[in-house]
Design a protein around this motif. Structure first.
Motif, PDB file in Angstrom:
ATOM      1  N   MET A   1       0.861  -1.138  -0.012  1.00 12.05           N
ATOM      2  CA  MET A   1      -0.104  -0.056   0.061  1.00 12.05           C
ATOM      3  C   MET A   1       0.850   1.298   0.205  1.00 12.05           C
ATOM      4  SD  MET A   1      -2.952   1.339   2.790  1.00 12.05           S
ATOM      5  CE  MET A   1      -1.619   2.041   3.730  1.00 12.05           C
ATOM      6  N   LEU A   2       1.821   1.323   0.703  1.00 11.87           N
ATOM      7  CA  LEU A   2       2.682   2.702   1.256  1.00 11.87           C
ATOM      8  C   LEU A   2       3.436   2.683  -0.091  1.00 11.87           C
ATOM      9  CD1 LEU A   2       4.154   2.310   4.740  1.00 11.87           C
ATOM     10  CD2 LEU A   2       2.368   3.895   3.754  1.00 11.87           C
ATOM     11  N   GLU A   3       3.862   1.781  -0.861  1.00 10.56           N
ATOM     12  CA  GLU A   3       4.520   2.108  -2.201  1.00 10.56           C
ATOM     13  C   GLU A   3       3.951   2.662  -3.149  1.00 10.56           C
ATOM     14  OE1 GLU A   3       7.778  -0.500  -5.056  1.00 10.56           O
ATOM     15  OE2 GLU A   3       6.522  -1.516  -3.588  1.00 10.56           O
ATOM     16  N   ASN A   4       2.740   2.034  -3.371  1.00 13.68           N
ATOM     17  CA  ASN A   4       2.027   2.558  -4.147  1.00 13.68           C
ATOM     18  C   ASN A   4       1.467   4.174  -4.123  1.00 13.68           C
ATOM     19  OD1 ASN A   4       1.764   0.097  -5.676  1.00 13.68           O
ATOM     20  ND2 ASN A   4      -0.181  -0.620  -4.804  1.00 13.68           N
ATOM     21  N   ILE A   5       1.158   4.476  -2.717  1.00 12.76           N
ATOM     22  CA  ILE A   5       0.844   5.881  -2.411  1.00 12.76           C
ATOM     23  C   ILE A   5       2.119   6.748  -2.616  1.00 12.76           C
ATOM     24  CG2 ILE A   5       0.478   7.291  -0.348  1.00 12.76           C
ATOM     25  CD1 ILE A   5      -1.021   4.960   0.779  1.00 12.76           C
ATOM     26  N   PHE A   6       3.158   6.339  -2.495  1.00 11.95           N
ATOM     27  CA  PHE A   6       4.418   7.060  -2.666  1.00 11.95           C
ATOM     28  C   PHE A   6       4.653   7.115  -4.197  1.00 11.95           C
ATOM     29  CE2 PHE A   6       8.937   7.814  -2.955  1.00 11.95           C
ATOM     30  CZ  PHE A   6       9.180   8.989  -2.069  1.00 11.95           C
TER      31      PHE A   6
END
Length: 202
Positions: free
Chosen positions: A1-6
């Motif tokens: 999730m965090l990677e996609n947001i970043f």
């Protein structure tokens, strides 16, 4: 999730730097000494901020502050916030993020050192979200303070406990722990109960 947001966050500013910047963040927050200040903390912070997104003026800048606010975290130092803020400013300059927004991000990260109220509501929401764990149910709060203790495991109780007590009593001495109505309504009462309970165990 965090990677996609970043990736979605950085993509409009600099596509070439995406993977390098994400890997740096991942490496810092995944260090073996990170028991609380890790990627799980970032996920939790994102979830808290997303719930009040409509109250936030500059979502991108808040997200950059989220990813960089604890990127430098060494329990033996007292300048982690300053170091994190400077690294954030450096990386944002590299991707040509607007200077005024970069400075706002830097101030947001620095504000996590004192968690005092400021005139910028985005900063108040960000620092409140950073403290949201204090108001969670007791089992999650207990896990949080045990993880923090692990990060300071090189200190014996005789040294750690007085410092921890000072921090907790500081929170209790404040008229309100949370600066915004949004987080105060959700977590204020429970946060103070949790802190008082932890104090009885130190």
């Amino acid at each position: 999730m965090l990677e996609n947001i970043f990736i979605s966050l950085v993509n409009p500013y600099n596509k070439e730097a995406l993977q390098t910047l994400w890997q740096e963040i991942k490496d810092y927050y995944s260090h073996k000494n990170r028991k609380y200040h890790n990627l799980t903390h970032l996920e939790n912070l994102y979830n808290e901020l997303y719930l009040c997104k409509e109250l936030i003026e500059d979502w991108d800048t808040v997200l950059f502050a989220l990813f960089y606010h604890d990127i430098i975290y060494k329990s033996t130092r007292n300048d982690n916030e300053e170091q994190s803020a400077e690294l954030a400013a450096q990386r944002l300059k590299e991707i040509n993020y607007p200077e005024d927004k970069t400075e706002r991000c830097r101030q947001m990260i620095l504000a996590t050192k004192s968690h005092l109220p400021v005139s910028d509501n985005d900063i108040n929401l960000f620092t409140d979200a950073d403290l949201s764990i204090l108001g969670y149910n007791w089992s999650k709060y207990k896990q949080y303070y045990q993880q923090v203790r692990e990060e300071y495991s090189f200190y014996p109780d005789i040294l750690y406990n007085p410092g921890r007590k000072k921090v907790l009593k500081h929170f209790l001495s404040m008229s309100f722990i949370y600066k915004t109505d949004f987080f105060r309504t959700k977590y204020e009462v429970n946060a103070k109960e949790n802190i008082r309970k932890e104090l009885t165990k130190l």
